[in-house]
Design a protein around this motif. Structure first.
Motif, PDB file in Angstrom:
ATOM      1  N   LEU A   1       0.862  -1.188   0.000  1.00  0.00           N
ATOM      2  CA  LEU A   1       0.000   0.000   0.000  1.00  0.00           C
ATOM      3  C   LEU A   1       0.895   1.233   0.000  1.00  0.00           C
ATOM      4  CD1 LEU A   1      -2.928   1.147   0.208  1.00  0.00           C
ATOM      5  CD2 LEU A   1      -2.553   1.287   2.688  1.00  0.00           C
ATOM      6  N   VAL A   2       0.684   2.093  -0.992  1.00  0.00           N
ATOM      7  CA  VAL A   2       1.519   3.281  -1.165  1.00  0.00           C
ATOM      8  C   VAL A   2       0.663   4.536  -1.087  1.00  0.00           C
ATOM      9  CG1 VAL A   2       3.097   4.505  -2.730  1.00  0.00           C
ATOM     10  CG2 VAL A   2       3.100   1.991  -2.663  1.00  0.00           C
ATOM     11  N   LYS A   3       1.104   5.494  -0.292  1.00  0.00           N
ATOM     12  CA  LYS A   3       0.457   6.819  -0.280  1.00  0.00           C
ATOM     13  C   LYS A   3       1.153   7.665  -1.339  1.00  0.00           C
ATOM     14  CE  LYS A   3      -0.773  10.840   2.544  1.00  0.00           C
ATOM     15  NZ  LYS A   3      -2.100  10.913   1.889  1.00  0.00           N
ATOM     16  N   VAL A   4       0.440   7.982  -2.391  1.00  0.00           N
ATOM     17  CA  VAL A   4       1.033   8.685  -3.532  1.00  0.00           C
ATOM     18  C   VAL A   4       1.307  10.148  -3.188  1.00  0.00           C
ATOM     19  CG1 VAL A   4       0.601   9.464  -5.899  1.00  0.00           C
ATOM     20  CG2 VAL A   4       0.011   7.124  -5.210  1.00  0.00           C
ATOM     21  N   LYS A   5       2.504  10.587  -3.543  1.00  0.00           N
ATOM     22  CA  LYS A   5       2.927  11.960  -3.288  1.00  0.00           C
ATOM     23  C   LYS A   5       3.015  12.811  -4.550  1.00  0.00           C
ATOM     24  CE  LYS A   5       3.561  11.774   1.211  1.00  0.00           C
ATOM     25  NZ  LYS A   5       2.772  12.642   2.124  1.00  0.00           N
ATOM     26  N   ALA A   6       3.326  12.173  -5.686  1.00  0.00           N
ATOM     27  CA  ALA A   6       3.470  12.910  -6.934  1.00  0.00           C
ATOM     28  C   ALA A   6       3.211  11.987  -8.113  1.00  0.00           C
ATOM     29  CB  ALA A   6       4.864  13.526  -7.038  1.00  0.00           C
ATOM     30  N   MET A   7       2.718  12.567  -9.211  1.00  0.00           N
ATOM     31  CA  MET A   7       2.415  11.823 -10.437  1.00  0.00           C
ATOM     32  C   MET A   7       2.861  12.677 -11.614  1.00  0.00           C
ATOM     33  SD  MET A   7      -1.465  11.220  -9.107  1.00  0.00           S
ATOM     34  CE  MET A   7      -1.425  12.944  -8.582  1.00  0.00           C
ATOM     35  N   SER A   8       3.194  12.047 -12.734  1.00  0.00           N
ATOM     36  CA  SER A   8       3.531  12.838 -13.916  1.00  0.00           C
ATOM     37  C   SER A   8       2.680  12.422 -15.102  1.00  0.00           C
ATOM     38  CB  SER A   8       5.022  12.726 -14.261  1.00  0.00           C
ATOM     39  OG  SER A   8       5.360  11.438 -14.726  1.00  0.00           O
TER      40      SER A   8
ATOM     41  N   ALA B   1       3.684   7.247 -10.895  1.00  0.00           N
ATOM     42  CA  ALA B   1       3.409   7.748  -9.552  1.00  0.00           C
ATOM     43  C   ALA B   1       4.539   7.360  -8.611  1.00  0.00           C
ATOM     44  CB  ALA B   1       2.082   7.208  -9.020  1.00  0.00           C
ATOM     45  N   VAL B   2       4.767   8.221  -7.624  1.00  0.00           N
ATOM     46  CA  VAL B   2       5.763   7.971  -6.573  1.00  0.00           C
ATOM     47  C   VAL B   2       5.126   8.275  -5.232  1.00  0.00           C
ATOM     48  CG1 VAL B   2       7.890   8.857  -5.534  1.00  0.00           C
ATOM     49  CG2 VAL B   2       7.842   8.323  -7.957  1.00  0.00           C
ATOM     50  N   GLY B   3       5.440   7.435  -4.249  1.00  0.00           N
ATOM     51  CA  GLY B   3       4.885   7.672  -2.924  1.00  0.00           C
ATOM     52  C   GLY B   3       5.638   6.929  -1.839  1.00  0.00           C
ATOM     53  N   ILE B   4       5.048   6.915  -0.668  1.00  0.00           N
ATOM     54  CA  ILE B   4       5.656   6.311   0.514  1.00  0.00           C
ATOM     55  C   ILE B   4       4.912   5.026   0.885  1.00  0.00           C
ATOM     56  CG2 ILE B   4       6.384   6.705   2.898  1.00  0.00           C
ATOM     57  CD1 ILE B   4       7.623   8.620   0.846  1.00  0.00           C
ATOM     58  N   VAL B   5       5.662   3.971   1.138  1.00  0.00           N
ATOM     59  CA  VAL B   5       5.054   2.697   1.543  1.00  0.00           C
ATOM     60  C   VAL B   5       4.425   2.850   2.923  1.00  0.00           C
ATOM     61  CG1 VAL B   5       5.506   0.288   2.144  1.00  0.00           C
ATOM     62  CG2 VAL B   5       6.659   1.322   0.165  1.00  0.00           C
ATOM     63  N   LYS B   6       3.137   2.531   3.013  1.00  0.00           N
ATOM     64  CA  LYS B   6       2.408   2.642   4.271  1.00  0.00           C
ATOM     65  C   LYS B   6       2.112   1.292   4.908  1.00  0.00           C
ATOM     66  CE  LYS B   6       2.129   7.073   4.643  1.00  0.00           C
ATOM     67  NZ  LYS B   6       2.795   7.753   5.771  1.00  0.00           N
ATOM     68  N   LYS B   7       2.023   0.247   4.087  1.00  0.00           N
ATOM     69  CA  LYS B   7       1.717  -1.089   4.607  1.00  0.00           C
ATOM     70  C   LYS B   7       2.229  -2.122   3.604  1.00  0.00           C
ATOM     71  CE  LYS B   7      -2.334  -1.482   6.435  1.00  0.00           C
ATOM     72  NZ  LYS B   7      -3.812  -1.653   6.608  1.00  0.00           N
ATOM     73  N   ILE B   8       2.715  -3.252   4.119  1.00  0.00           N
ATOM     74  CA  ILE B   8       3.181  -4.323   3.238  1.00  0.00           C
ATOM     75  C   ILE B   8       2.485  -5.637   3.589  1.00  0.00           C
ATOM     76  CG2 ILE B   8       5.437  -3.264   2.815  1.00  0.00           C
ATOM     77  CD1 ILE B   8       6.655  -5.230   4.811  1.00  0.00           C
TER      78      ILE B   8
ATOM     79  N   SER C   1      -4.108   8.089  -7.915  1.00  0.00           N
ATOM     80  CA  SER C   1      -4.944   8.049  -6.720  1.00  0.00           C
ATOM     81  C   SER C   1      -4.095   8.374  -5.506  1.00  0.00           C
ATOM     82  CB  SER C   1      -5.579   6.665  -6.526  1.00  0.00           C
ATOM     83  OG  SER C   1      -6.448   6.345  -7.579  1.00  0.00           O
ATOM     84  N   GLU C   2      -4.739   8.819  -4.435  1.00  0.00           N
ATOM     85  CA  GLU C   2      -3.990   9.159  -3.215  1.00  0.00           C
ATOM     86  C   GLU C   2      -3.357   7.929  -2.579  1.00  0.00           C
ATOM     87  OE1 GLU C   2      -5.435  12.781  -0.727  1.00  0.00           O
ATOM     88  OE2 GLU C   2      -7.260  11.780  -1.458  1.00  0.00           O
ATOM     89  N   TYR C   3      -3.985   6.774  -2.757  1.00  0.00           N
ATOM     90  CA  TYR C   3      -3.424   5.507  -2.279  1.00  0.00           C
ATOM     91  C   TYR C   3      -3.539   4.484  -3.403  1.00  0.00           C
ATOM     92  CZ  TYR C   3      -3.479   7.187   2.562  1.00  0.00           C
ATOM     93  OH  TYR C   3      -3.248   7.890   3.713  1.00  0.00           O
TER      94      TYR C   3
ATOM     95  N   VAL D   1       5.514  17.401 -16.820  1.00  0.00           N
ATOM     96  CA  VAL D   1       4.456  18.079 -16.060  1.00  0.00           C
ATOM     97  C   VAL D   1       4.034  17.150 -14.930  1.00  0.00           C
ATOM     98  CG1 VAL D   1       2.105  18.994 -16.113  1.00  0.00           C
ATOM     99  CG2 VAL D   1       3.673  19.420 -18.043  1.00  0.00           C
ATOM    100  N   VAL D   2       4.011  17.678 -13.714  1.00  0.00           N
ATOM    101  CA  VAL D   2       3.792  16.858 -12.514  1.00  0.00           C
ATOM    102  C   VAL D   2       2.518  17.299 -11.803  1.00  0.00           C
ATOM    103  CG1 VAL D   2       4.726  16.285 -10.217  1.00  0.00           C
ATOM    104  CG2 VAL D   2       6.238  16.327 -12.218  1.00  0.00           C
ATOM    105  N   LEU D   3       1.822  16.326 -11.212  1.00  0.00           N
ATOM    106  CA  LEU D   3       0.630  16.572 -10.403  1.00  0.00           C
ATOM    107  C   LEU D   3       0.875  16.146  -8.965  1.00  0.00           C
ATOM    108  CD1 LEU D   3      -2.085  15.045 -12.779  1.00  0.00           C
ATOM    109  CD2 LEU D   3      -1.867  17.477 -12.235  1.00  0.00           C
ATOM    110  N   ILE D   4       0.365  16.912  -8.026  1.00  0.00           N
ATOM    111  CA  ILE D   4       0.423  16.547  -6.613  1.00  0.00           C
ATOM    112  C   ILE D   4      -0.951  16.711  -5.982  1.00  0.00           C
ATOM    113  CG2 ILE D   4       2.876  17.081  -6.307  1.00  0.00           C
ATOM    114  CD1 ILE D   4       2.031  19.753  -5.089  1.00  0.00           C
ATOM    115  N   PHE D   5      -1.240  15.877  -4.962  1.00  0.00           N
ATOM    116  CA  PHE D   5      -2.528  15.990  -4.259  1.00  0.00           C
ATOM    117  C   PHE D   5      -2.446  17.106  -3.227  1.00  0.00           C
ATOM    118  CE2 PHE D   5      -3.045  11.587  -5.785  1.00  0.00           C
ATOM    119  CZ  PHE D   5      -4.320  11.696  -6.311  1.00  0.00           C
TER     120      PHE D   5
END
Length: 333
Positions: free
Chosen positions: A31-38, A63-70, A114-116, A329-333
């Motif tokens: 499970l990844v919390k997305v921080k940025a997308m292009s 998309a790039v993000g932080i691992v929240k659960k494995i 998506s945010e997650y 071009v990058v998108l962020i939530f």
């Protein structure tokens, strides 16, 4: 959570942001919390119906993000890791198989805007430690396509010459990787300001193809009649001009089809010059990891044109579709 979806009917005007449930994970998923997308041209094509994707459909491949659960079977990642999505999930190494395209994020399967997101650990790679999440989000398609083209297909060497078309994400990454290798870069574009920027980024020679419609002759003059070793073809409509600009036994990588999907080729010229033409489909996970290592070692920084909030989605899409950008071009939530 918020997700970017295409619903009701195809068309960029039907792209919207809606609320969805946070996904659950299986034993082999992360499970990844997305921080940025292009954004990529691929996203626009999906939204316009080029792949006849079943609607509603969540868009996005990068998309790039932080691992929240494995999951209990996950061994490659830990909570807190910064990770990037891998576009062709099942393409782990070696050559592309026919079945691999069915695992392509955002086209054959649900996208990652998506945010997650929950993905198999095989569909993720650790992001380069020298990059911000915004910078790392530009890598999965544009960065990897450029790397696969120059390094694994082109086998580009120091002192050789590469021809790049335009100043979009793939071309700018290719410029950066080519200079890392020590190759000479000739870049063509119709925008003098963008050509000036490309020059500042290391392009050895630049040509405005609008004011020089026979730009292939200019390329031959620059190369003293020898032609280029490798070319990245993004238009497709101008492939015969690219063929003219090639060195004997040179290689052409087709990375786009902005000029359309059909073209007439001069087979005689191909044979006479013993040219190789290959259509590129991004790259494998092992190639992705190889690229990330080179980015870290050489401290390469992706070029970001603008960062938009997801709340500015229509403006971001318009900016991207009209090719106002240089780089990504990058998108962020």
């Amino acid at each position: 959570m918020k997700s970017i979806v295409i619903k009701n009917a195809y068309g960029l005007e039907n792209t919207t942001v809606e609320n969805q449930d946070i996904p659950t994970i299986q034993d082999n998923e992360v499970l990844v919390k997305v921080k940025a997308m292009s954004l990529n041209q691929l996203d626009l094509m999906v939204a316009k119906g080029a792949f006849a994707t079943k609607l509603p459909h969540t868009l996005g491949s990068d998309a790039v993000g932080i691992v929240k659960k494995i999951g209990t079977h996950v061994t490659k990642f830990n909570v807190g890791d910064t990770v990037s999505t891998h576009f062709v999930q099942s393409w782990q190494s070696g050559v592309l198989k026919a079945s691999d395209s069915q695992s392509s994020l955002g086209t054959s399967v649900k996208g990652v805007f998506s945010e997650y997101i929950s993905l198999s650990e095989n569909a993720l790679v650790k992001a380069p430690q020298n990059l911000t999440v915004e910078e790392a989000s530009t890598l999965p398609i544009a960065g990897l396509t450029a790397w696969e083209t120059l390094v694994n297909f082109g086998n580009l060497k120091a002192g050789q010459t590469v021809l790049l078309q335009g100043t979009g994400g793939v071309s700018i990454f290719a410029l950066q990787f080519a200079k890392m290798i020590g190759a000479k870069v000739i870049l063509i574009s119709s925008n003098d300001e963008k050509l000036k920027t490309a020059k500042s980024l290391g392009a050895d020679e630049v040509v405005n193809y609008r004011t020089n419609p026979d730009w292939q002759d200019k390329v031959l003059k620059i190369t003293k009649g020898n032609g280029v070793d490798l070319a990245l073809e993004i238009s497709w409509a101008g492939i015969n001009k690219t063929i003219t600009a090639m060195k004997t036994s040179g290689k052409i990588a087709v990375i786009g089809m902005l000029g359309g999907t059909e073209v007439q080729l001069s087979v005689f010229d191909l044979i006479q010059r013993s040219l190789t033409i290959k259509a590129m489909y991004v790259g494998s996970k092992s190639s992705f990891e190889e690229m990330n290592n080179a980015i870290e070692v050489n401290n390469i920084k992706p070029i970001i044109d603008r960062v938009f909030s997801v709340s500015e989605l229509p403006e971001a899409i318009a900016h991207f579709e009209k090719s106002k950008h240089l780089g990504k071009v990058v998108l962020i939530f």
